[in-house]
Design a protein around this motif. Structure first.
Motif, PDB file in Angstrom:
ATOM      1  N   ASP A 161      36.533 124.417  94.567  1.00  0.00           N
ATOM      2  CA  ASP A 161      35.609 125.487  94.932  1.00  0.00           C
ATOM      3  C   ASP A 161      35.638 126.636  93.919  1.00  0.00           C
ATOM      4  OD1 ASP A 161      33.559 126.420  96.563  1.00  0.00           O
ATOM      5  OD2 ASP A 161      34.924 127.658  97.758  1.00  0.00           O
ATOM      6  N   ILE A 162      35.733 126.285  92.631  1.00  0.00           N
ATOM      7  CA  ILE A 162      35.698 127.282  91.565  1.00  0.00           C
ATOM      8  C   ILE A 162      34.243 127.441  91.137  1.00  0.00           C
ATOM      9  CG2 ILE A 162      36.400 127.836  89.208  1.00  0.00           C
ATOM     10  CD1 ILE A 162      38.932 126.134  89.747  1.00  0.00           C
ATOM     11  N   THR A 163      33.709 128.612  91.354  1.00  0.00           N
ATOM     12  CA  THR A 163      32.304 128.863  91.030  1.00  0.00           C
ATOM     13  C   THR A 163      32.128 129.955  89.985  1.00  0.00           C
ATOM     14  OG1 THR A 163      32.137 130.406  92.875  1.00  0.00           O
ATOM     15  CG2 THR A 163      31.498 128.112  93.301  1.00  0.00           C
ATOM     16  N   ALA A 164      33.218 130.592  89.584  1.00  0.00           N
ATOM     17  CA  ALA A 164      33.135 131.684  88.617  1.00  0.00           C
ATOM     18  C   ALA A 164      32.617 131.176  87.277  1.00  0.00           C
ATOM     19  CB  ALA A 164      34.508 132.326  88.427  1.00  0.00           C
ATOM     20  N   ASP A 165      31.837 132.013  86.601  1.00  0.00           N
ATOM     21  CA  ASP A 165      31.357 131.682  85.269  1.00  0.00           C
ATOM     22  C   ASP A 165      32.534 131.632  84.298  1.00  0.00           C
ATOM     23  OD1 ASP A 165      28.686 131.544  86.014  1.00  0.00           O
ATOM     24  OD2 ASP A 165      28.347 133.672  85.614  1.00  0.00           O
ATOM     25  N   PRO A 166      32.452 130.790  83.272  1.00  0.00           N
ATOM     26  CA  PRO A 166      33.530 130.725  82.279  1.00  0.00           C
ATOM     27  C   PRO A 166      33.736 132.069  81.580  1.00  0.00           C
ATOM     28  CG  PRO A 166      32.041 128.858  82.062  1.00  0.00           C
ATOM     29  CD  PRO A 166      31.401 129.808  83.025  1.00  0.00           C
ATOM     30  N   THR A 167      34.989 132.408  81.313  1.00  0.00           N
ATOM     31  CA  THR A 167      35.306 133.653  80.623  1.00  0.00           C
ATOM     32  C   THR A 167      36.095 133.425  79.332  1.00  0.00           C
ATOM     33  OG1 THR A 167      37.316 133.896  81.944  1.00  0.00           O
ATOM     34  CG2 THR A 167      35.331 135.022  82.745  1.00  0.00           C
ATOM     35  N   LEU A 168      36.833 132.330  79.242  1.00  0.00           N
ATOM     36  CA  LEU A 168      37.683 132.055  78.078  1.00  0.00           C
ATOM     37  C   LEU A 168      36.935 131.262  77.011  1.00  0.00           C
ATOM     38  CD1 LEU A 168      40.553 132.262  76.890  1.00  0.00           C
ATOM     39  CD2 LEU A 168      41.113 130.156  78.117  1.00  0.00           C
ATOM     40  N   VAL A 169      36.197 130.241  77.428  1.00  0.00           N
ATOM     41  CA  VAL A 169      35.443 129.388  76.506  1.00  0.00           C
ATOM     42  C   VAL A 169      34.027 129.200  77.043  1.00  0.00           C
ATOM     43  CG1 VAL A 169      37.507 128.137  75.708  1.00  0.00           C
ATOM     44  CG2 VAL A 169      36.181 127.215  77.610  1.00  0.00           C
TER      45      VAL A 169
END
Length: 190
Positions: free
Chosen positions: A53-61
């Protein structure tokens, strides 16, 4: 500048997969898993992100580059776009993915250099070992999930890389009760 990050599970002897390309020897449960999910969720395949249930936008790549042998298990499972949250590139000289979401490159070094000129987030080198060997002089950061096992034979961490003194300096090391050690390095001089 965009970094090329080689994030990979490895054995104590630098093997990232069995000779047939499977990863069964590596631990996929234990106290190290929380770090993988919390800090490296961008690098999880879409079906795993969905299950967690990970919906966050990518931040590292924002981009992933992988070799054909790394891409094949997804295809075998009926997944033609394994990292739908990222720009996806497969390095192959002869095969073509059957997905408009996955680009192909026959020259991964030139592709990584071009991606750097575009700007944006980091570039995740998902493997495999032969591709890492080809891109070794482009890698800016290593994130190694070192598993407490010696495999002896299999796919090497940097397959086919010519001998040269390539230095990386450690930036962080964490040991877990599971036996996994997370070791992070950046290219020396960076």
């Amino acid at each position: 500048m965009r970094e090329l990050i080689y994030y990979v599970a490895t054995s104590l002897d630098g093997v990232i997969a069995a000779p047939d390309g499977t990863w069964g020897a590596f631990l996929d449960e234990g106290d190290h898993m929380a770090v993988l999910v919390d800090e490296y969720a961008d690098m999880l395949p879409g079906h795993v992100r969905g299950a967690l249930d990970i919906t966050a936008d990518p931040t590292l790549v924002d981009t992933v580059i992988m070799g054909w042998n790394t891409y094949t298990p997804a295809l075998d499972a009926g997944i033609v776009s394994p990292y739908p949250h990222l720009r996806q590139i497969v390095a192959s000289r002869s095969r073509r993915p059957d997905s408009p979401d996955v680009a192909v490159t026959a020259d991964p070094v030139a592709t990584v250099r071009a991606l750097r000129r575009e700007g944006g987030g980091g570039i995740y080198l998902a493997g495999g070992g032969a591709l890492a060997g080809t891109l070794i002089d482009e890698i800016d950061r290593l994130v190694l999930k070192i598993n407490p096992v010696v495999l002896g034979d299999g796919v090497p961490l940097f397959g086919g890389a010519s001998y040269a003194d390539r230095r990386f300096r450690p930036t962080r090391t964490r040991a877990f009760d599971s036996g996994v050690v997370m070791a992070e390095y950046v290219r020396a001089g960076a």
